[in-house]
Design an enzyme around this catalytic site. Structure first.
Site, short mmCIF file in Angstrom:
data_model
loop_
_atom_site.label_atom_id
_atom_site.label_comp_id
_atom_site.label_asym_id
_atom_site.label_seq_id
_atom_site.Cartn_x
_atom_site.Cartn_y
_atom_site.Cartn_z
CE LYS A 190 -2.87 2.39 -24.40
NZ LYS A 190 -3.47 2.90 -25.66
N GLY A 243 6.11 7.74 -26.13
CA GLY A 243 5.03 8.70 -26.31
C GLY A 243 5.39 10.05 -25.74
CD GLU A 266 11.62 7.45 -28.07
OE1 GLU A 266 11.35 8.67 -28.05
OE2 GLU A 266 11.31 6.70 -29.00
CB CYS A 300 10.19 11.20 -30.24
SG CYS A 300 8.59 10.56 -29.73
CD GLU A 398 7.54 16.04 -29.31
OE1 GLU A 398 8.31 15.21 -29.83
OE2 GLU A 398 6.90 15.81 -28.27
#
Length: 498
Positions: A190, A243, A266, A300, A398
């Site tokens: 996806k 994500g 991750e 990330c 973040e």
């Protein structure tokens, strides 16, 4: 009336390109039964086109196609033939590198030159690296007793589900597809609903390369619907996800409530870059600048916290801002000299600007940037906060944008404590000319990757993955193959007549 698959869209430079907009299932582009989703050009805030999305029956169709192909075809294909197909795919990507980079730049907003020279080039290298592993995945013969033969097989999992983010549309797909295919799996991926277009170009290349129908299936949709259907599907043996940490938790919940899928996550990060007093400050400033502002801060592993020894803080800050001004040219993604394009979406754009306001209210000082750039598109100036401490939200959460926070430390022990005082543990860096300091810091900072006198440096052969709430499992390198295989033990009793 069903929207046709092929759509012609216009780029900001006036050129046109044709894109696929339907789901790719069983080697065919097919309409989805979910709602059409508009994909937005972040440089202009205008609609590029609408793409089909997958509902439950589409997810079922994709997973069933993969499961049937694995059972009847793909598991029987010789490893050397799998390698040939992956190499052929890489060759086709090389042929169409500019088109793939154009779609990355259009859909994501990253600079075309960066997409071409970094993202697409590294993705091609990733496929070639794992193609080389396809016929080298071996078990072991184990001596037990004289009357028994014991060996292990490293077997493919079957159907792998993958969900990729919007920040590296082609590269994150490569990090999942390449090892999964080399290990002998079929896959349903996806895409992010924000950046679906590059993956559908890739799908066309998969078919052209000659992969059997059902080996690769690519769908688009929202996470809470399409992603949830995929993550809870009983025929999916493993989910690979890149994500946010929040979404990673939902993937884990889907696995536990369905068939206990193997997982590889991750997730987020708040990586610290530590600048010691003995560092080459100019080089440290240059590397750390790229460490946060590469990909508009939308990584990330972005080095979004910089910890500087108090004795060199002011000198480092001056050099850091100098390199920021020299490195970061904001502009249209298709301008040749653009380094930083727009942020990905209106929502992310507003989130980052809100964090900048939060930082100001917490007492952080904006030493550079801090505002929207221009009046059209989701552009934000590279922003440098100083006078920061580790209890500020901008130091702990973040932001996922071009915002860096700089704090002082007195001792290396204090710097290590600050770096480790985080929910995340994806990456980190240290700048020093002392080998003992480098070893001490890299040993003590709790992250999956540590860079010394550099940052954000990747290679296909070196694994990447996090500690703590940055997830688990490894991308890239030989280690990644373990994520896409399972070990079977076989014990054979020898005949007494032998």
């Amino acid at each position: 009336m069903v929207q046709p698959d092929l759509q012609t869209v216009r780029l900001s430079n006036g050129k046109e390109i044709t894109v696929h907009t339907q789901l790719f299932i069983n080697n065919e582009f097919v309409p989805g039964h979910g709602p059409l989703i508009e994909t937005i050009n972040p440089a202009t805030e205008e609609v590029i086109c609408s793409v089909h999305s997958a509902d439950k029956q589409d997810v079922d169709a994709a997973v069933n196609a993969a499961a049937t192909c694995f059972k009847d075809t793909w598991r029987k294909v010789a490893p050397a033939e799998k390698a040939r197909l992956i190499h052929k795919l890489a060759d086709l990507m090389e042929r169409d590198r500019d088109e793939l980079a154009t779609l990355d730049a259009l859909d994501n907003g990253k600079a075309f030159t960066v997409a071409r020279d970094v993202d697409i080039t590294d993705s091609i290298a990733c496929y070639r690296y794992f193609a080389g592993w396809a016929d080298k995945i071996h078990g072991k013969t184990i001596d037990t007793t004289f009357d028994k033969l014991c060996y292990t097989r490293h077997e493919a999992l079957g159907v792998v589900g993958a969900v990729i983010p919007w920040n590296y549309p082609t590269m994150m797909a490569a990090w999942k597809f390449a090892p999964a295919l080399a290990a002998g799996n079929c896959i349903v991926m996806k895409t992010s609903e924000i950046t679906p277009l590059p993956a559908y170009k890739f799908a066309a290349l998969v078919k052209e390369a000659g992969f059997p129908a059902g080996v690769v299936n690519i769908i688009t949709g929202y996470g809470h619907t399409t992603g949830s259907f995929l993550g809870s599907h009983p025929l999916v043996s493993k989910m690979a996800f890149t994500g946010s940490t929040a979404t990673g938790r939902k993937i884990m919940e889907s696995s536990s409530s369905s068939n206990l899928k193997k997982l590889q996550l991750e997730l987020g990060g708040k990586s610290a870059q530590i600048v010691c007093a003995d560092a080459d400050l100019d080089k440290a400033a240059e590397w750390s600048c790229g460490g946060i502002f590469n990909n508009h801060g939308q990584s990330c592993n972005a080095g979004s916290r910089i910890l500087v020894h108090e004795s060199v803080h002011d000198q480092f800050l001056e050099l850091f801002i100098k390199h920021t001004k020299a490195m970061i040219k904001i502009g249209d993604p298709f301008d040749e000299d653009t380094f930083q394009g727009p942020q990905i979406s209106k929502g992310q754009f507003e989130k980052i600007l809100n964090y900048i306001e939060i930082g100001k209210k917490e007492g952080a000082i904006v030493s550079y940037g801090g505002k929207r750039w221009g009046n059209k598109g989701y552009y934000i100036e590279p922003t440098v906060f100083t006078n920061c401490h580790n209890q500020m939200r901008v130091m702990r959460e973040e932001i996922f944008g071009p915002v860096v926070v700089i704090a002082k430390f007195k001792t290396i022990e204090e710097a290590i404590d600050i770096a480790n005082d985080s929910d995340y543990g994806l990456a980190g860096g240290v700048y020093t000319t002392d080998l003992d300091t480098a070893i001490t810091v890299t040993n003590e900072v709790k992250t999956g990757t540590m860079w010394v006198n550099c940052f954000d440096v990747f290679d296909q052969s070196t694994p990447f993955g996090g500690y703590k709430q940055s997830g688990f499992g490894k991308e890239l390198g030989k280690y990644a193959l373990q994520e896409y295989t399972q070990v079977k033990v076989v014990k054979i009793l020898r005949s007494s007549k032998i």
